[in-house]
Design an enzyme around this catalytic site. Structure first.
Site, mmCIF file in Angstrom:
data_model
loop_
_atom_site.group_PDB
_atom_site.id
_atom_site.type_symbol
_atom_site.label_atom_id
_atom_site.label_comp_id
_atom_site.label_asym_id
_atom_site.label_seq_id
_atom_site.Cartn_x
_atom_site.Cartn_y
_atom_site.Cartn_z
ATOM 1 N N ASP A 280 102.632 -26.251 82.175
ATOM 2 C CA ASP A 280 102.536 -24.940 82.058
ATOM 3 C C ASP A 280 101.078 -24.589 81.795
ATOM 4 O O ASP A 280 100.483 -25.298 80.764
ATOM 5 C CB ASP A 280 103.463 -24.068 80.920
ATOM 6 N N ASP B 234 98.728 -17.578 84.855
ATOM 7 C CA ASP B 234 99.701 -18.007 84.063
ATOM 8 C C ASP B 234 100.901 -18.598 84.920
ATOM 9 O O ASP B 234 101.433 -17.986 85.446
ATOM 10 C CB ASP B 234 100.276 -17.192 82.668
ATOM 11 N N HIS C 237 105.980 -11.693 80.283
ATOM 12 C CA HIS C 237 105.302 -10.938 79.554
ATOM 13 C C HIS C 237 104.045 -10.238 80.398
ATOM 14 O O HIS C 237 103.453 -10.645 81.343
ATOM 15 C CB HIS C 237 104.527 -11.639 78.345
ATOM 16 N N HIS D 42 99.496 -12.340 76.236
ATOM 17 C CA HIS D 42 100.959 -11.754 75.792
ATOM 18 C C HIS D 42 100.723 -10.268 75.411
ATOM 19 O O HIS D 42 100.633 -9.732 74.290
ATOM 20 C CB HIS D 42 101.565 -12.347 74.782
ATOM 21 N N GLU E 45 108.989 -15.577 83.862
ATOM 22 C CA GLU E 45 109.189 -17.006 83.575
ATOM 23 C C GLU E 45 110.407 -17.287 83.143
ATOM 24 O O GLU E 45 110.872 -17.522 82.066
ATOM 25 C CB GLU E 45 107.989 -17.749 82.630
ATOM 26 N N GLU F 285 107.313 -20.324 86.703
ATOM 27 C CA GLU F 285 106.487 -19.179 86.397
ATOM 28 C C GLU F 285 105.450 -18.839 87.260
ATOM 29 O O GLU F 285 104.703 -19.707 87.940
ATOM 30 C CB GLU F 285 105.949 -19.316 84.841
HETATM 31 MN MN MN Z 1 103.011 -20.052 80.939
HETATM 32 MN MN MN Z 2 103.757 -17.088 80.364
#
Ligand code: MN
Ligand code: MN
Length: 287
Positions: free
Chosen positions: A82, A93, A154, A162, A187, A272
């Site tokens: 990630d 992200d 998010h 976030h 995600e 994600e």
């Molecule tokens: Mn992530």
């Molecule tokens: Mn994330």
């Protein structure tokens, strides 16, 4: 919204993910992969939006390696890679799951990827986030798995990984809606377990909890990392950084992210992407 910066951050995030995926091989250290992927992001003209997370097997998130941690990829490991890139605070992200040398967990990994695909296909202006969650859960259930309910997608904001917006991995009844102008990450976490993660030991990832009236070394660190998560590995230029991080956490200046894990015998996969909602369409920046 600065679409251009979101798109550039997304492109670099995608390329770093594809590069990192190929580095995860039996016998390679977590440290080497994290350092190489972060260097890739910097060389491409962005900054890591947070430390590269490498979370194996029942670990869902928030482990970032540290030199000498003795962590090497083993055959059969199911590794969540990630990562994120940012350009002037505009974040991407993205995550992928890699199984090292075997394919025992292929269907779990595919289920999480398929849940993300279906969620993306469902998005339209004004859609309730709970409907996204329902699509994620129904897809995972169809493959015989559960979502992890206490991990969510998010909203993203400038220098804010976030924002307040939560995008659940099940129908949580939230009345929140996705509207043009928003940037967010979805995600799905798939598991053969119960669907809840627990907090474990610290995973070498920190964030400033206190962002004003900082003094000395903490002011200097904040100057560098601002409101984004950072790795213990990134602090070596600060004298006695290990004790600075320890003390900062204890004083409540810093938050040390705990690793998040399912019960030991269960497995976790994650996929994600980051999306931006423009006036007339949703653009997946990391695909
Ligand atoms: Mn992530
Ligand atoms: Mn994330």
């Amino acid at each position: 919204m600065n679409l251009k910066k979101y798109l550039e951050a997304g492109k670099i995030g995608k390329e770093a993910r594809e590069y990192g995926k190929e580095l995860i091989k039996e016998g390679v250290s977590y440290y080497e992969v994290a350092e190489k992927v972060e260097k890739y992001i910097r060389d491409a003209g962005a900054e890591p939006a947070f430390p590269v997370n490498l979370s194996p097997n029942n670990f869902a998130a928030h482990y970032s390696p540290i030199k000498g941690d003795g962590m090497y990829f083993k055959r059969g490991d199911v590794v969540k890679l990630d990562l994120g890139a940012h350009i002037d605070g505009y974040i991407s992200d993205t995550a992928v799951t890699v199984e090292v040398g075997t394919n025992k967990w292929e269907s779990l990994i595919n289920a999480s990827a398929e849940a993300l695909n279906n969620a993306i296909k469902t998005i339209r202006p004004g859609i309730m986030v709970s409907e996204i969650g329902r699509v994620v859960e129904e897809t995972l259930n169809f493959y015989g798995y559960n979502p992890i309910k206490n991990l969510t997608g998010h909203g993203l904001d400038v220098y804010d990984l976030h924002s307040g917006l939560v995008i659940p991995n099940f129908d949580d009844g939230s009345p929140e809606r996705l509207i043009p102008g928003m940037a967010f990450a979805i995600e799905p976490f798939a598991t053969n377990g119960k669907g809840y993660v627990h907090e474990g030991k610290g995973g070498n990832i920190y964030i400033f909890r206190k962002t004003s009236d900082l003094k000395g070394v903490y002011a200097a660190m904040f100057e560098k990392f601002r409101t984004l998560p950072f790795a213990a590995r990134w602090c070596t230029a600060f004298e006695n950084y290990e004790s600075v991080l320890k003390k900062g956490t204890w004083l409540g200046i810093l938050y040390h992210f705990p690793v998040l894990h399912e019960r030991k015998k269960f497995m976790v996969a994650q996929t994600e992407h980051t999306m931006v909602f423009t006036e007339d369409s949703v653009i997946v920046t990391t695909r």
